[in-house]
Design a protein around this motif. Sequence first.
Motif, PDB file in Angstrom:
ATOM      1  N   TRP A   6      -6.778 -39.318 -57.985  1.00  0.00           N
ATOM      2  CA  TRP A   6      -7.407 -38.385 -56.816  1.00  0.00           C
ATOM      3  C   TRP A   6      -8.747 -39.212 -56.087  1.00  0.00           C
ATOM      4  N   LYS A  10      -8.534 -40.134 -52.281  1.00  0.00           N
ATOM      5  CA  LYS A  10      -8.965 -38.854 -51.310  1.00  0.00           C
ATOM      6  C   LYS A  10      -9.367 -39.176 -50.089  1.00  0.00           C
ATOM      7  N   PHE A  13      -6.538 -38.395 -47.523  1.00  0.00           N
ATOM      8  CA  PHE A  13      -6.196 -36.899 -47.517  1.00  0.00           C
ATOM      9  C   PHE A  13      -7.436 -36.170 -46.797  1.00  0.00           C
ATOM     10  N   ASP A  14      -8.275 -37.006 -46.086  1.00  0.00           N
ATOM     11  CA  ASP A  14      -9.301 -36.569 -45.588  1.00  0.00           C
ATOM     12  C   ASP A  14      -8.682 -35.915 -44.191  1.00  0.00           C
ATOM     13  N   CYS A  20      -3.951 -33.770 -40.166  1.00  0.00           N
ATOM     14  CA  CYS A  20      -3.439 -32.560 -41.181  1.00  0.00           C
ATOM     15  C   CYS A  20      -2.165 -32.672 -41.757  1.00  0.00           C
ATOM     16  N   LEU A 103      -2.175 -31.656 -45.480  1.00  0.00           N
ATOM     17  CA  LEU A 103      -2.917 -32.240 -46.215  1.00  0.00           C
ATOM     18  C   LEU A 103      -3.917 -30.939 -47.012  1.00  0.00           C
ATOM     19  N   ARG A 104      -3.983 -29.955 -46.030  1.00  0.00           N
ATOM     20  CA  ARG A 104      -4.752 -28.964 -46.554  1.00  0.00           C
ATOM     21  C   ARG A 104      -4.204 -28.304 -47.938  1.00  0.00           C
ATOM     22  N   GLN A 107      -4.683 -31.148 -51.823  1.00  0.00           N
ATOM     23  CA  GLN A 107      -6.405 -31.260 -52.100  1.00  0.00           C
ATOM     24  C   GLN A 107      -6.374 -31.256 -53.733  1.00  0.00           C
TER      25      GLN A 107
END
Length: 163
Positions: A6, A10, A13-14, A20, A103-104, A107
């Motif tokens: 991750w 990450k 995945f922002d 999204c 993506l929400r 995480q």
Amino acid sequence: MSELLWDDVKGFFDLEWEGCLPDVWVTGTTVQDWQAVLDLIVASGWRSEYSEGGVVIPLPRAREVLSWPADAECADLRVWPAPDVLAIFRLESADEIGFDVDLRELQGQERLDVLCGFLRAIGRRLSKPVVMTPEGDWDQSHPVLGFDVESDRVVLLAEPQIS
């Protein structure tokens, strides 16, 4: 052991930077490849829901869906490879398999592992690369991660821009 960590990914995945709903692609496919993915979904026991024009109906064979005229009702296949992790497939063309992930819902390391497992399962079933691109990258020119057939794992395809 996790394929990707991750902390290393990450930035991809922002929500503000990447959007999204990144797109996931398998190119150079056939009707048989689509059917293999549909069969994988059933065999894996992933929850799924197929609809046409917003009406939920039993999942047809790929050949049936992909032979419909261009002006037919929009076909939508929702697949949950894990609770609260949704992939929405667009059954539009035999030439490519495309779907969105949110993506929400992706995480953290646990959810990243779910995504990697899902991409790996599809890539292995088809023996083809599966790539994720930022939302709206329709020409697929900026892949960020994906299943690599030769290494048989999900790998980074770009350098993270946000740490």
